[in-house]
Design an enzyme around this catalytic site. Structure first.
Site, PDB file in Angstrom:
ATOM      1  N   GLU A 285      61.892  44.074  33.419  1.00 39.34           N
ATOM      2  CA  GLU A 285      61.887  42.757  32.765  1.00 39.34           C
ATOM      3  C   GLU A 285      62.307  41.699  33.772  1.00 39.34           C
ATOM      4  OE1 GLU A 285      64.339  42.242  29.332  1.00 39.34           O
ATOM      5  OE2 GLU A 285      63.558  43.996  28.274  1.00 39.34           O
ATOM      6  N   GLU A 339      59.554  35.313  20.622  1.00 41.67           N
ATOM      7  CA  GLU A 339      59.931  36.135  19.463  1.00 41.67           C
ATOM      8  C   GLU A 339      60.935  35.350  18.633  1.00 41.67           C
ATOM      9  OE1 GLU A 339      60.206  40.548  20.526  1.00 41.67           O
ATOM     10  OE2 GLU A 339      60.390  39.589  22.488  1.00 41.67           O
TER      11      GLU A 339
END
Length: 410
Positions: A285, A339
């Site tokens: 990530e 998100e």
């Protein structure tokens, strides 16, 4: 007359030999050219992965997400579970998937029989149609507060690896676990990278597992966090991959012009301190938020676009870090979508390239290929500069092959 016929025959023979070598080298270089072009294409489209999180409201269905990834020419993605809808939708697509074992499952999967059942149920039915290439066992387990979870990590990984081996899948799927950069007690300068002392025992067990199975060490590395915490000490350009003077490691004399590569090399040095210097490090990530709370310095659409644009350029060039310059650093960007249902500060909900409705959050300098009927642009992960550079490589390659063929013809 006889002499003249012999002379003509010799001339014809020489001509035939020359034609033979001409066509031989022509097809040889043509084949070489095609292989190089294919290789460049492979590096081009497979250079970047992206994290596909699902903690959002009204996210597109997996089939639409797959279309988006294909339009972006992304061939690798990571999900945070083993969602059967996604695994089914991605069947036959060729997109490589890393799936995740949720943290709460680790205690159960310590049991080899339970691990075998899990792999048999959650992985095997989708192969080989769905290209599952990795299993992330937990996420950032080392930096959580649950010590029991930490103790369960490596045993669960071992059990899953054994299950894969028992089912003949070990050569296709790697087992690892993503860790946050907080596993390091020190990361500056990179050559002084060390793991937190309290993690030494369990970290050594993990590294031994990765070394034995030849799996990579996955790190979640965010230069944004370091900049946010010390904006007066850390250059924004250094964090964003922008041109800057960088820093020189006093022990290795290596020059670093960006923080991400320095963080990765700090992890490599930390592993070497424990006797595991040969393990590959991959970035599971990294990203930059486009929005944050008032105290989240630097979280802007402009900075997010610059970070991801510059990161993309580095990936397309096949770069490695200063410590491992010849090994391309594999990176998964966080994230495909904002998100909006994630807890925590505002930045946590604003790492995506896209909003949940499929519209772009910001322009990272990507070339538009087409516009769908829903007005959501389908874009290619190819900056215009990269396209020109790639075209230039091909033109130069064609030029030199032509020169070689002309020289042989002469």
């Amino acid at each position: 007359m006889v002499w003249r016929m012999v002379s003509v025959s010799r001339h014809c023979l020489k001509l035939l030999v020359k034609m033979f070598f001409f066509f031989f080298f022509f097809f040889f270089f043509f084949f070489f050219f095609v292989c190089v072009c294919v290789f460049i294409g492979i590096i081009f489209v497979e250079s970047l992965g992206i994290n596909y999180g699902q903690v959002g409201n009204d996210l597109p269905p997996p089939s639409k997400v797959l279309q988006l990834l294909k339009s972006l020419k992304v061939t690798k993605t990571r999900i945070y579970d083993t969602n059967p809808d996604i695994l089914n939708a991605f069947a036959g697509s060729g997109v490589e998937l890393i799936v995740t074992v949720e943290n709460e499952m680790l205690a159960t999967l310590m049991d080899p029989q339970q691990a075998l059942q899990w792999v048999t149920t959650h992985i095997k039915p989708y192969l080989p149609a769905t290209k599952i290439t990795g299993i992330a066992v937990g996420n950032e387990v080392f930096t959580g507060d649950d010590m029991t979870l930490l103790d369960n990590l490596v045993p669960a990984m071992v059990s899953i690896q054994q299950a894969l081996t028992q089912l003949g899948l070990q050569q296709y799927i790697q087992v690892s676990t993503p860790s946050s950069l907080a596993v390091l007690a020190n990361s500056y300068p990179p050559s002084e990278g060390t793991f937190a002392p309290e993690l030494t025992t369990i970290m050594t067990q993990l590294l031994q597992f990765l070394s034995t199975t030849k799996a990579p060490f996955w790190i979640n590395a965010y230069p944004y966090f370091a900049y946010k915490d010390s904006p007066d000490k850390i250059s924004l350009d250094y964090a964003l991959f922008n041109p800057n003077s960088g820093m020189i490691d006093p022990h290795t004399n290596m020059h670093y012009d960006n923080m991400l590569y320095a963080q990765v090399d700090a992890v490599i040095f930390a592993m070497a301190q424990l006797g595991f210097g040969g393990i590959e490090v991959r970035v599971s990530e990294t990203g930059w938020p486009s929005k944050g709370d008032p105290n989240e310095v630097g979280a802007t659409p402009q900075n997010a676009a610059i970070y991801n644009r510059n990161l993309l350029k580095r990936q397309l060039s096949g770069e490695g870090t200063p410590l491992r310059p010849k090994m391309r650093l594999e990176i998964y960007v966080f994230a495909l979508f904002n998100e909006d249902m994630k807890p925590g500060p505002t930045s946590e909900r604003n790492y995506g390239f896209y909003k949940p409705d499929g519209t772009m959050v910001y322009n990272v300098g990507l070339a538009a290929l087409s516009t769908t009927t829903t007005s959501s642009p389908s874009i290619s992960l190819t900056s215009m500069a990269t396209k020109k550079g790639r075209s230039g490589h091909h033109q130069r390659l064609v030029y030199w092959i032509s020169v070689c063929l002309l020289a042989m013809a002469i």
